[in-house]
Motif scaffolding. Structure first.
Motif, short mmCIF file in Angstrom:
data_model
loop_
_atom_site.label_atom_id
_atom_site.label_comp_id
_atom_site.label_asym_id
_atom_site.label_seq_id
_atom_site.Cartn_x
_atom_site.Cartn_y
_atom_site.Cartn_z
N SER A 29 48.90 28.55 34.12
CA SER A 29 48.55 29.32 35.32
C SER A 29 49.60 29.18 36.40
CB SER A 29 47.19 28.86 35.86
OG SER A 29 47.30 27.58 36.49
N ASP A 131 36.44 30.67 41.60
CA ASP A 131 35.97 31.19 40.31
C ASP A 131 35.60 30.00 39.44
OD1 ASP A 131 35.27 33.02 38.38
OD2 ASP A 131 37.27 33.92 38.18
N LEU A 133 35.31 29.23 35.16
CA LEU A 133 35.60 29.79 33.85
C LEU A 133 35.26 28.80 32.75
CD1 LEU A 133 39.14 31.22 34.73
CD2 LEU A 133 36.94 32.40 34.89
N HIS A 185 31.91 31.57 33.81
CA HIS A 185 32.09 32.82 33.07
C HIS A 185 32.77 32.51 31.74
CE1 HIS A 185 33.09 36.95 32.12
NE2 HIS A 185 34.37 36.62 32.03
N CYS A 187 34.98 33.01 28.58
CA CYS A 187 36.12 33.88 28.33
C CYS A 187 37.10 33.21 27.38
CB CYS A 187 36.82 34.23 29.64
SG CYS A 187 37.37 32.81 30.61
N GLU A 191 41.85 36.17 29.05
CA GLU A 191 41.03 36.58 30.19
C GLU A 191 41.06 35.51 31.27
OE1 GLU A 191 36.53 38.03 31.44
OE2 GLU A 191 36.94 37.47 29.36
N ARG A 195 42.15 36.11 35.16
CA ARG A 195 41.30 35.82 36.31
C ARG A 195 41.95 34.81 37.25
NH1 ARG A 195 35.60 37.44 35.50
NH2 ARG A 195 34.97 35.82 36.98
N ALA A 198 44.46 36.72 39.25
CA ALA A 198 43.80 37.54 40.27
C ALA A 198 43.32 36.68 41.44
CB ALA A 198 42.63 38.30 39.64
N ALA A 199 42.77 35.51 41.12
CA ALA A 199 42.27 34.62 42.17
C ALA A 199 43.40 34.10 43.05
CB ALA A 199 41.51 33.46 41.55
N ALA A 216 39.42 37.75 44.97
CA ALA A 216 39.27 37.05 43.70
C ALA A 216 37.95 37.42 43.08
CB ALA A 216 39.34 35.55 43.91
N PRO A 217 37.89 37.62 41.74
CA PRO A 217 36.63 37.96 41.10
C PRO A 217 35.65 36.82 41.23
CG PRO A 217 38.31 37.41 39.46
CD PRO A 217 38.99 37.48 40.79
N GLN A 220 30.68 34.37 37.58
CA GLN A 220 29.54 35.12 37.08
C GLN A 220 28.61 34.21 36.32
OE1 GLN A 220 31.00 38.36 34.73
NE2 GLN A 220 32.31 39.17 36.35
#
Length: 225
Positions: A29, A131, A133, A185, A187, A191, A195, A198-199, A216-217, A220
């Motif tokens: 990342s 987020d 994950l 979430h 993934c 993915e 994410r 994006a964050a 940022a998403p 979920q």
């Protein structure tokens, strides 16, 4: 010249079964990383749980880990950009020291470990969560990756690693289901990297009169089928 304190940062909690590739995704990342495995309890802690019907310590049970200290470290990183973290030797089941972790003015960092989902609700309540994950690669893939890694690093005895590996392989689907129920979430690697990217994008101030929005998403929560 005045020194400005760092802007508040946020955390992406990265969980998943042991061997699912959390450390690799965190490293790829490009973000600062907090290793949550360093917050394990020491091997002589009387509160450590045992595997049912066995004398083996259950290092995959959340009670083998110090969630309170981990959350405190995350909160300090978010607020100040630095914190002290334990150095944990898995082979010795002991903390061998402390070291400083500094993220400076980075607006986002990753906290990765098998128990990361356990602190999703607390980090969300504290306003620290960007987020959450949960990596999932399938029981046979994670069994192979986990066993080869632990064997290479000499983490525990071979009989212990075999018993643990078989137990975790059988329990992997329920492990993922639990972590998703806590707010992560599910993934795959690609993915997760998407994410994370994006964050990490800068958050823009809303136009005058417009409601503030996070770019940022959001993490979920999925209802297990």
């Amino acid at each position: 010249m005045s020194i400005h304190p760092p802007s508040p940062a946020r955390v992406v909690l990265l969980c998943g079964p042991s061997g699912s590739g959390k450390s690799l995704v965190a490293a790829r990342s490009g973000l600062p990383v907090l290793r949550l495995d360093d917050f394990y309890k020491e091997g002589d802690d009387p509160t450590l749980p045992l595997v049912a019907g066995s004398s083996d310590i259950d290092w995959d049970h959340p009670r083998s880990w110090d969630a309170d200290v981990a959350v405190d470290a995350i909160a300090r990183l978010c607020a100040t950009g630095s914190t002290s973290v334990p150095v944990y030797d898995i082979a010795k089941s002991a903390r061998t020291g402390e070291e400083a972790l500094r993220i400076g003015r980075a607006p986002l960092f990753v906290a990765e470990g098998i128990f990361a989902a356990e602190i999703v609700p607390r980090c969300r309540e504290l306003g620290l969560l960007a987020d959450a994950l949960c990596l999932s690669r399938g029981p046979f893939t994670t069994f192979r990756r986990r066993f080869l890694r632990d064997l290479r690093e000499g983490r525990k005895s071979v009989p212990f690693l075999v018993r643990r590996g078989v137990r975790l392989m059988r329990a992997e689907r329920s492990i993922v289901t639990r972590q998703v129920s806590l707010g992560a979430h599910a993934c795959d690697r690609d993915e997760a990297l998407g994410r994370l990217a994006a964050a990490a994008e800068p958050r823009q101030a809303p136009a005058p009169g417009a409601p503030a929005q996070d770019q940022a998403p959001p993490a979920q929560t999925q209802t297990p089928a």
